[in-house]
Design an enzyme around this catalytic site. Structure first.
Site, PDB file in Angstrom:
ATOM      1  N   THR A 133      -9.085   7.780 -22.253  1.00 45.45           N
ATOM      2  CA  THR A 133      -8.870   8.723 -23.352  1.00 45.45           C
ATOM      3  C   THR A 133      -9.705   9.984 -23.183  1.00 45.45           C
ATOM      4  OG1 THR A 133      -9.380   8.988 -25.703  1.00 45.45           O
ATOM      5  CG2 THR A 133     -10.595   7.303 -24.568  1.00 45.45           C
ATOM      6  N   ASP A 134      -9.276  11.081 -23.815  1.00 39.34           N
ATOM      7  CA  ASP A 134     -10.100  12.304 -23.811  1.00 39.34           C
ATOM      8  C   ASP A 134     -11.313  12.155 -24.722  1.00 39.34           C
ATOM      9  OD1 ASP A 134      -8.805  12.387 -26.275  1.00 39.34           O
ATOM     10  OD2 ASP A 134      -8.100  14.452 -26.092  1.00 39.34           O
ATOM     11  N   GLU A 135     -11.349  11.078 -25.528  1.00 40.90           N
ATOM     12  CA  GLU A 135     -12.477  10.923 -26.460  1.00 40.90           C
ATOM     13  C   GLU A 135     -13.788  10.654 -25.730  1.00 40.90           C
ATOM     14  OE1 GLU A 135     -11.792   8.872 -30.127  1.00 40.90           O
ATOM     15  OE2 GLU A 135      -9.626   9.158 -29.996  1.00 40.90           O
ATOM     16  N   TYR A 159     -15.816   3.096 -29.989  1.00 38.19           N
ATOM     17  CA  TYR A 159     -14.592   3.063 -29.181  1.00 38.19           C
ATOM     18  C   TYR A 159     -14.747   3.928 -27.935  1.00 38.19           C
ATOM     19  CZ  TYR A 159     -10.002   4.649 -27.571  1.00 38.19           C
ATOM     20  OH  TYR A 159      -8.934   5.004 -26.780  1.00 38.19           O
ATOM     21  N   LYS A 163     -14.948   2.961 -23.906  1.00 37.11           N
ATOM     22  CA  LYS A 163     -13.979   3.456 -22.902  1.00 37.11           C
ATOM     23  C   LYS A 163     -14.721   4.212 -21.794  1.00 37.11           C
ATOM     24  CE  LYS A 163     -10.083   3.313 -22.736  1.00 37.11           C
ATOM     25  NZ  LYS A 163      -9.107   2.327 -22.190  1.00 37.11           N
TER      26      LYS A 163
HETATM   27  N1  LIG Z   1      -3.307   5.857 -28.597  1.00 34.97           N
HETATM   28  C1  LIG Z   1      -3.764   6.989 -28.042  1.00 34.97           C
HETATM   29  O1  LIG Z   1      -3.555   8.074 -28.592  1.00 34.97           O
HETATM   30  C2  LIG Z   1      -4.492   6.954 -26.721  1.00 34.97           C
HETATM   31  C3  LIG Z   1      -4.809   8.160 -26.094  1.00 34.97           C
HETATM   32  C4  LIG Z   1      -5.418   8.137 -24.836  1.00 34.97           C
HETATM   33  C5  LIG Z   1      -5.703   6.924 -24.229  1.00 34.97           C
HETATM   34  N2  LIG Z   1      -5.410   5.759 -24.850  1.00 34.97           N
HETATM   35  C6  LIG Z   1      -5.712   4.504 -24.138  1.00 34.97           C
HETATM   36  O2  LIG Z   1      -4.461   3.927 -23.779  1.00 34.97           O
HETATM   37  C7  LIG Z   1      -4.548   2.504 -23.832  1.00 34.97           C
HETATM   38  C8  LIG Z   1      -3.470   1.958 -24.738  1.00 34.97           C
HETATM   39  O3  LIG Z   1      -3.625   2.523 -26.045  1.00 34.97           O
HETATM   40  P1  LIG Z   1      -2.675   2.079 -27.239  1.00 34.97           P
HETATM   41  O4  LIG Z   1      -2.749   3.136 -28.278  1.00 34.97           O
HETATM   42  O5  LIG Z   1      -1.367   1.666 -26.706  1.00 34.97           O
HETATM   43  O6  LIG Z   1      -3.459   0.790 -27.773  1.00 34.97           O
HETATM   44  P2  LIG Z   1      -2.937  -0.373 -28.721  1.00 34.97           P
HETATM   45  O7  LIG Z   1      -4.116  -0.763 -29.551  1.00 34.97           O
HETATM   46  O8  LIG Z   1      -1.676   0.012 -29.407  1.00 34.97           O
HETATM   47  O9  LIG Z   1      -2.569  -1.558 -27.709  1.00 34.97           O
HETATM   48  C9  LIG Z   1      -3.524  -2.272 -27.001  1.00 34.97           C
HETATM   49  C10 LIG Z   1      -2.851  -3.494 -26.401  1.00 34.97           C
HETATM   50  O10 LIG Z   1      -3.846  -4.211 -25.636  1.00 34.97           O
HETATM   51  C11 LIG Z   1      -3.759  -5.587 -25.966  1.00 34.97           C
HETATM   52  N3  LIG Z   1      -5.099  -6.172 -25.788  1.00 34.97           N
HETATM   53  C12 LIG Z   1      -6.211  -5.933 -26.539  1.00 34.97           C
HETATM   54  N4  LIG Z   1      -7.250  -6.670 -26.065  1.00 34.97           N
HETATM   55  C13 LIG Z   1      -6.777  -7.349 -24.987  1.00 34.97           C
HETATM   56  C14 LIG Z   1      -7.364  -8.257 -24.070  1.00 34.97           C
HETATM   57  N5  LIG Z   1      -8.650  -8.609 -24.187  1.00 34.97           N
HETATM   58  N6  LIG Z   1      -6.609  -8.761 -23.077  1.00 34.97           N
HETATM   59  C15 LIG Z   1      -5.288  -8.411 -22.953  1.00 34.97           C
HETATM   60  N7  LIG Z   1      -4.671  -7.581 -23.815  1.00 34.97           N
HETATM   61  C16 LIG Z   1      -5.413  -7.039 -24.816  1.00 34.97           C
HETATM   62  C17 LIG Z   1      -3.287  -5.629 -27.409  1.00 34.97           C
HETATM   63  O11 LIG Z   1      -2.706  -6.865 -27.743  1.00 34.97           O
HETATM   64  C18 LIG Z   1      -2.302  -4.468 -27.443  1.00 34.97           C
HETATM   65  O12 LIG Z   1      -1.015  -4.896 -27.073  1.00 34.97           O
HETATM   66  C19 LIG Z   1      -5.954   2.173 -24.297  1.00 34.97           C
HETATM   67  O13 LIG Z   1      -6.732   1.864 -23.169  1.00 34.97           O
HETATM   68  C20 LIG Z   1      -6.442   3.458 -24.953  1.00 34.97           C
HETATM   69  O14 LIG Z   1      -7.841   3.587 -24.812  1.00 34.97           O
HETATM   70  C21 LIG Z   1      -4.811   5.746 -26.088  1.00 34.97           C
END
Ligand SMILES: NC(=O)c1ccc[n+]([C@@H]2O[C@H](COP(=O)([O-])OP(=O)(O)OC[C@H]3O[C@@H](n4cnc5c(N)ncnc54)[C@H](O)[C@@H]3O)[C@@H](O)[C@H]2O)c1
Length: 354
Positions: A133-135, A159, A163
């Site tokens: 993430t950009d965070e 969080y 990350k």
């Molecule tokens: N949502 C955003 O805007 C955003 C932006 C940039 C980066 N990201 C990154 O992208 C990735 C996905 O984000 P998202 O919004 O889809 O998250 P989300 O919370 O919607 O989904 C996370 C998924 O990971 C699974 N999970 C959690 N813990 C687990 C474990 N220990 N083992 C296996 N599976 C596990 C959950 O069941 C879920 O399906 C993350 O790594 C997040 O940091 C998200």
């Protein structure tokens, strides 16, 4: 390619699984623990495909992961599994440390053992793509400043700190052990199948029910929004064409103040859902300013020129076009939302894993 995607039942992971299976010939193994954020209903458009497999497992469970690697024989791992919600990380950081740091470490070690044993040619072409993430970069104060791939890390929340730690581990596994990694750091995503506790779906669903639309502080925080399907396209580009050891920032060139996002949703609902709850004159009247989140970063904005110049990726959606598609999707898929809100998506998951 055979791609193991962790967290493929989450918001971005499910978009990536759908995009990969519907637009390429790749095979996908979705390895997901199915926490509250995992929803198998988000995979209904592809779950019947023979190129798709699902495994309920925790990335921190080395035995389960090693077995999955040995059986599926992936050419690449795309690691999205994480605890991802900032407010939850403030209320309970332990799960974030466990999954994002300890879990990523366990996954790296299982991957390293698998990768070391591959024949030379497959070892050379194997990729471990870490999605972040950009965070991790913290807060931007100057109005024109942008996060680049070399911006120093300064995470603010449990969080983003967890990350950031996972990003450091992935880079160290490359420098120390030669594991062929790629990293991407992306801005805020939005789009279909987003869990209703996040800003955009929360505002849409609360507005339809005539409930308050909560906005932190004065709503002046700026986020750079990217349509989730643009992110999925970028991720596939990076895993197939990116340079080993490199980091790519991914962003949408869509900087918006939170309050403007909420107002834009209200405007779209006036047009797309004109039958308002009784007694409500304008959806905007539901906007309610609430106490700011502790440690709330003021502004995030991404310089995505590296991925644009080196890999030829640019977002297809503007914020206006992506937000319209998103609002329309929620209006057309209220049943998906209802299953999340009443918890029945979790009951189905128990059935699925039994
Ligand atoms: N949502 C955003 O805007 C955003 C932006 C940039 C980066 N990201 C990154 O992208 C990735 C996905 O984000 P998202 O919004 O889809 O998250 P989300 O919370 O919607 O989904 C996370 C998924 O990971 C699974 N999970 C959690 N813990 C687990 C474990 N220990 N083992 C296996 N599976 C596990 C959950 O069941 C879920 O399906 C993350 O790594 C997040 O940091 C998200």
């Amino acid at each position: 390619m055979r791609i193991l995607i962790t967290g493929g039942a989450g918001f971005i992971g499910s978009a990536l699984v759908r995009h990969t299976l519907l637009n390429t010939d790749h095979h996908v193994l979705n390895l997901d623990k199915l926490t509250y954020a995992g929803n198998l209903e988000s995979l209904s458009p592809v779950e019947h495909l023979p190129r798709y497999k699902f495994l309920q497992a925790d990335i921190a469970d080395s035995t389960a992961v090693s077995l999955a690697l040995a059986e599926f024989q992936p050419d690449a791992i795309m690691h999205l599994a994480a605890e991802s919600h900032v407010d939850r990380s403030i209320d309970g950081p332990a799960a974030f440390i466990q999954t994002n740091i300890v879990g990523t470490y366990a996954l790296l070690e299982a991957t390293r053992a698998y990768w070391m044993a591959l024949p030379e040619e497959r070892k050379q072409s194997f990729r471990f793509h870490h999605i972040s993430t950009d965070e991790v970069y913290g807060d931007l104060h100057g109005v024109d400043d942008l996060f680049t791939e070399t911006t120093p890390y300064a995470p603010s929340s449990p969080y983003s700190a967890s990350k950031a730690a996972s990003d450091h581990l992935v880079r160290a596994w490359h420098r120390t052990y030669g594991l062929p990694v790629l990293l991407t750091n992306c801005s805020n995503n939005y789009g279909p199948y987003h869990f209703p506790e996040k800003l955009i779906p929360l505002v849409i669903l609360n507005a339809l029910e005539g409930k308050p639309l909560p906005v932190y502080g004065d709503g002046s925080q700026v986020r750079d929004w990217l349509f989730v399907e643009d992110h999925a396209r970028a991720l596939l580009k990076v895993v197939t064409e990116g340079q080993v050891g490199e980091t790519y920032n991914i962003g949408g060139h869509n900087e918006q103040k939170n309050i403007d996002v909420v107002r834009a949703i209200c405007g779209l609902l006036e047009e797309l859902a004109p039958n308002k709850p009784s007694g409500l004159a304008r959806y905007e009247d539901l906007i309610t300013f609430v106490k700011d989140r502790p440690g709330h970063d003021q502004r995030y904005a991404i310089d995505a020129s590296k991925i644009e110049h080196e890999l030829g990726w640019t977002p297809e959606e503007t914020f206006a076009s992506g937000l319209r598609k998103t609002v329309q999707w929620y209006l057309d898929n209220l049943e998906w939302c209802r299953h999340v809100q009443d918890g029945s998506y979790q009951r189905e998951r128990l059935g699925a894993s039994a």
